[in-house]
Design a protein around this motif. Structure first.
Motif, PDB file in Angstrom:
ATOM      1  N   VAL A 146       0.676  -1.353  -0.190  1.00  0.00           N
ATOM      2  CA  VAL A 146      -0.152   0.096   0.086  1.00  0.00           C
ATOM      3  C   VAL A 146       0.897   1.111   0.044  1.00  0.00           C
ATOM      4  N   THR A 147       0.744   2.152  -1.031  1.00  0.00           N
ATOM      5  CA  THR A 147       1.728   3.370  -1.167  1.00  0.00           C
ATOM      6  C   THR A 147       0.931   4.558  -1.023  1.00  0.00           C
ATOM      7  N   ASP A 148       1.751   5.440  -0.668  1.00  0.00           N
ATOM      8  CA  ASP A 148       1.533   6.925  -0.571  1.00  0.00           C
ATOM      9  C   ASP A 148       2.649   7.777  -1.238  1.00  0.00           C
ATOM     10  N   THR A 149       2.342   9.147  -1.324  1.00  0.00           N
ATOM     11  CA  THR A 149       3.600   9.936  -1.980  1.00  0.00           C
ATOM     12  C   THR A 149       3.931  10.660  -0.691  1.00  0.00           C
ATOM     13  N   SER A 150       5.107  11.127  -0.719  1.00  0.00           N
ATOM     14  CA  SER A 150       5.690  11.904   0.686  1.00  0.00           C
ATOM     15  C   SER A 150       7.042  12.914   0.054  1.00  0.00           C
ATOM     16  N   GLY A 151       7.107  13.917   0.681  1.00  0.00           N
ATOM     17  CA  GLY A 151       8.061  14.795   0.527  1.00  0.00           C
ATOM     18  C   GLY A 151       9.304  14.162   1.146  1.00  0.00           C
ATOM     19  N   ARG A 152      10.753  14.596   0.689  1.00  0.00           N
ATOM     20  CA  ARG A 152      11.715  14.009   1.500  1.00  0.00           C
ATOM     21  C   ARG A 152      12.741  15.401   1.988  1.00  0.00           C
ATOM     22  N   PRO A 153      13.241  15.402   3.146  1.00  0.00           N
ATOM     23  CA  PRO A 153      13.920  16.273   3.777  1.00  0.00           C
ATOM     24  C   PRO A 153      15.308  16.466   2.768  1.00  0.00           C
TER      25      PRO A 153
END
Length: 251
Positions: A146-153
């Motif tokens: 199960v996936t999502d999108t996320s920002g990265r430091p």
């Protein structure tokens, strides 16, 4: 490996059987890995909501006011209340709400989405994405992420990440193997479910494509020890205490 989107899926409604809908569109092979966007899992699991479902408390009002002052625009305190209720804790309250979800994922706004939600104002993350992955896995009998999108430091942009998985370990453990020069590797653990999520996100896209499921074919986990330790525990995390210290000093 080959990665392709599952075409022809309908708009997911509350109570829909995602596995059955996938099987109607594609013949799943025994060694496939199926990557499913958390948005459709949330829709099927009735995780849609409206701002009115989250009457704002004093803390939410203060958070919204602080972020609004920084951003130069008014923020809805009911959204801040939704984030608070979907979080185990907030690591940052400004200039954004950086939340620890109840299943261990750390992300902005507790992952609450406001796009591609035709029947509501908000879409909350699944309550337990690994349990969701297990349900789909049990029907399809292949690994599921199960996936999502996320920002990265430290980087611009977003990329796909795994929220839950079933049927395969989260990571390959390379420790104890040798590199090309014969040196033993002692720290490398490869987060394969994140890498599979990112590969699927290249295919499924972000906007109005309507392809929230991807199939990874002809990929093998290989002869590695596996690990499910994807989310760091707080005592092993160097960044979380530093964020808390900075946030407390700022406030």
């Amino acid at each position: 490996m080959n990665v392709f989107a599952v075409e022809g899926l309908p708009e997911i409604r509350p109570g829909d059987d995602i596995a059955a809908l996938i099987e109607q569109q594609v013949d799943i092979e025994p060694d496939d890995v199926v990557c499913v966007a958390s948005t459709i899992v949330s829709k099927a699991e009735r995780r849609q909501a409206d701002h009115a479902d989250f009457p704002a408390g004093e803390r939410a009002k203060q958070i919204a006011a602080n972020i609004g002052e920084i951003a130069g625009e008014k923020k809805d305190p009911r959204f801040a209340q939704a984030v608070l209720e979907e979080s185990e804790e907030l690591l940052l309250e400004a200039p954004m709400m950086l939340a620890v979800t109840r299943f261990g994922h750390i992300t902005v706004n507790a992952g609450i989405d406001r796009s591609n939600v035709p029947d509501a104002e908000l879409l909350l993350l699944p309550e337990d994405p690994t349990a969701s992955a297990k349900r789909i896995h049990n029907e399809l009998d292949v690994p599921v992420v199960v996936t999502d999108t996320s920002g990265r430091p430290f980087r611009h942009g977003q990329r796909g990440v795994a929220l839950g998985w079933a049927g395969l370990p989260a990571a390959r453990d390379w420790r104890g193997t040798l590199d090309r020069d014969g040196r033993e590797m002692d720290v490398t653990v490869q987060a394969v479910v994140d890498e599979l999520a990112a590969a699927s996100n290249l295919i499924t896209g972000e906007g109005a494509g309507g392809t929230p499921v991807a199939v990874v074919r002809d990929w093998e986990f290989g002869d590695f020890d596996g690990s499910d330790a994807l989310f760091r525990e707080e005592e092993d995390d160097l960044i979380r205490p530093a964020l808390k210290e900075w946030s407390n000093a700022r406030n």
